[in-house]
Motif scaffolding. Structure first.
Motif, PDB file in Angstrom:
ATOM      1  N   LYS A  75       0.824  -1.392   0.078  1.00 59.97           N
ATOM      2  CA  LYS A  75       0.058   0.037   0.008  1.00 59.97           C
ATOM      3  C   LYS A  75       0.775   1.270   0.098  1.00 59.97           C
ATOM      4  O   LYS A  75       0.747   2.205  -0.569  1.00 59.97           O
ATOM      5  CB  LYS A  75      -0.794   0.006   1.387  1.00 59.97           C
ATOM      6  CG  LYS A  75      -1.699   1.246   1.323  1.00 59.97           C
ATOM      7  CD  LYS A  75      -2.746   1.281   0.221  1.00 59.97           C
ATOM      8  CE  LYS A  75      -3.778   2.370   0.395  1.00 59.97           C
ATOM      9  NZ  LYS A  75      -4.185   3.159  -0.773  1.00 59.97           N
ATOM     10  N   ARG A  76       2.021   1.087   0.682  1.00 61.50           N
ATOM     11  CA  ARG A  76       3.010   2.322   0.673  1.00 61.50           C
ATOM     12  C   ARG A  76       3.202   2.499  -0.512  1.00 61.50           C
ATOM     13  O   ARG A  76       3.579   3.828  -1.225  1.00 61.50           O
ATOM     14  CB  ARG A  76       4.012   2.054   1.862  1.00 61.50           C
ATOM     15  CG  ARG A  76       3.377   2.608   3.295  1.00 61.50           C
ATOM     16  CD  ARG A  76       4.964   2.699   4.179  1.00 61.50           C
ATOM     17  NE  ARG A  76       4.445   1.864   5.167  1.00 61.50           N
ATOM     18  CZ  ARG A  76       4.972   0.788   5.719  1.00 61.50           C
ATOM     19  NH1 ARG A  76       6.008   0.213   5.026  1.00 61.50           N
ATOM     20  NH2 ARG A  76       4.349   0.117   6.653  1.00 61.50           N
ATOM     21  N   SER A  84       1.777   0.187  -9.596  1.00 63.74           N
ATOM     22  CA  SER A  84       0.337   0.627 -10.324  1.00 63.74           C
ATOM     23  C   SER A  84      -0.591  -0.196  -9.217  1.00 63.74           C
ATOM     24  O   SER A  84      -0.344  -1.025  -8.636  1.00 63.74           O
ATOM     25  CB  SER A  84       0.272   0.244 -11.646  1.00 63.74           C
ATOM     26  OG  SER A  84       0.206  -1.133 -11.778  1.00 63.74           O
ATOM     27  N   GLN A  85      -1.929   0.327  -9.329  1.00 62.54           N
ATOM     28  CA  GLN A  85      -3.090  -0.136  -8.740  1.00 62.54           C
ATOM     29  C   GLN A  85      -3.217  -2.069  -9.156  1.00 62.54           C
ATOM     30  O   GLN A  85      -3.413  -2.574  -8.352  1.00 62.54           O
ATOM     31  CB  GLN A  85      -4.374   0.395  -8.997  1.00 62.54           C
ATOM     32  CG  GLN A  85      -5.630  -0.199  -8.503  1.00 62.54           C
ATOM     33  CD  GLN A  85      -5.663   0.191  -6.666  1.00 62.54           C
ATOM     34  OE1 GLN A  85      -5.180   1.411  -6.378  1.00 62.54           O
ATOM     35  NE2 GLN A  85      -5.996  -0.728  -6.129  1.00 62.54           N
ATOM     36  N   SER A  86      -3.073  -2.134 -10.638  1.00 66.35           N
ATOM     37  CA  SER A  86      -3.029  -3.510 -10.955  1.00 66.35           C
ATOM     38  C   SER A  86      -2.137  -4.590 -10.283  1.00 66.35           C
ATOM     39  O   SER A  86      -2.337  -5.612 -10.006  1.00 66.35           O
ATOM     40  CB  SER A  86      -3.117  -3.565 -12.396  1.00 66.35           C
ATOM     41  OG  SER A  86      -1.823  -3.088 -12.956  1.00 66.35           O
ATOM     42  N   GLU A  87      -1.014  -3.542 -10.051  1.00 69.44           N
ATOM     43  CA  GLU A  87       0.097  -4.449  -9.481  1.00 69.44           C
ATOM     44  C   GLU A  87      -0.228  -4.809  -7.963  1.00 69.44           C
ATOM     45  O   GLU A  87       0.008  -5.955  -7.380  1.00 69.44           O
ATOM     46  CB  GLU A  87       1.398  -3.822  -9.600  1.00 69.44           C
ATOM     47  CG  GLU A  87       2.044  -3.736 -11.061  1.00 69.44           C
ATOM     48  CD  GLU A  87       3.255  -3.093 -11.179  1.00 69.44           C
ATOM     49  OE1 GLU A  87       4.241  -3.148 -11.665  1.00 69.44           O
ATOM     50  OE2 GLU A  87       3.008  -1.905 -10.440  1.00 69.44           O
ATOM     51  N   PHE A  88      -0.763  -3.775  -7.415  1.00 70.00           N
ATOM     52  CA  PHE A  88      -1.032  -3.852  -5.926  1.00 70.00           C
ATOM     53  C   PHE A  88      -2.268  -4.932  -5.752  1.00 70.00           C
ATOM     54  O   PHE A  88      -2.029  -5.692  -4.794  1.00 70.00           O
ATOM     55  CB  PHE A  88      -1.548  -2.537  -5.543  1.00 70.00           C
ATOM     56  CG  PHE A  88      -2.063  -2.580  -4.005  1.00 70.00           C
ATOM     57  CD1 PHE A  88      -1.281  -2.619  -2.772  1.00 70.00           C
ATOM     58  CD2 PHE A  88      -3.583  -2.510  -3.660  1.00 70.00           C
ATOM     59  CE1 PHE A  88      -2.056  -2.734  -1.590  1.00 70.00           C
ATOM     60  CE2 PHE A  88      -4.084  -2.791  -2.531  1.00 70.00           C
ATOM     61  CZ  PHE A  88      -3.389  -2.762  -1.341  1.00 70.00           C
TER      62      PHE A  88
END
Length: 100
Positions: A75-76, A84-88
């Motif tokens: 998240k950090r 990116s959001q997709s990697e997260f």
């Protein structure tokens, strides 16, 4: 005096051994996040086998902490723009053990 076809002292010894292994198995399992009473019964009826099973079971609490730490780390990285959001989302699924 005979109890269950055995001498009374032998029955008493078996009962004490069952109680000791039951309590030990229950306490070990409870520290790892499992049911005290289930492992207490397992230790009482199976003796040392119940204790061994309790000792080799993975620790539930550690896994929860590892997942939470991993999520915070990613998240950090997301907030800093490193991933990116997709990697997260992919890492979150991986940590949570979800199927794709």
């Amino acid at each position: 005096m005979k109890l269950l076809g055995m001498d009374a002292p032998i029955v008493l010894i078996w009962l004490i051994v069952g109680i000791v292994f039951g309590i030990a198995s229950g306490k070990v399992a409870q520290k790892k996040g499992y049911s005290y009473s289930a492992f207490c019964a397992l230790g009482f009826f199976l003796g040392v086998i119940g204790l061994i099973v309790a000792l080799v079971m993975p620790d539930k609490a550690v896994k929860s902490v590892d997942i939470a730490d991993g999520l915070l780390k990613y998240k950090r990285l997301l907030d800093e723009g490193v991933i990116s959001q997709s990697e997260f989302d992919a890492k979150k699924k991986e940590l949570m053990g979800e199927d794709s």
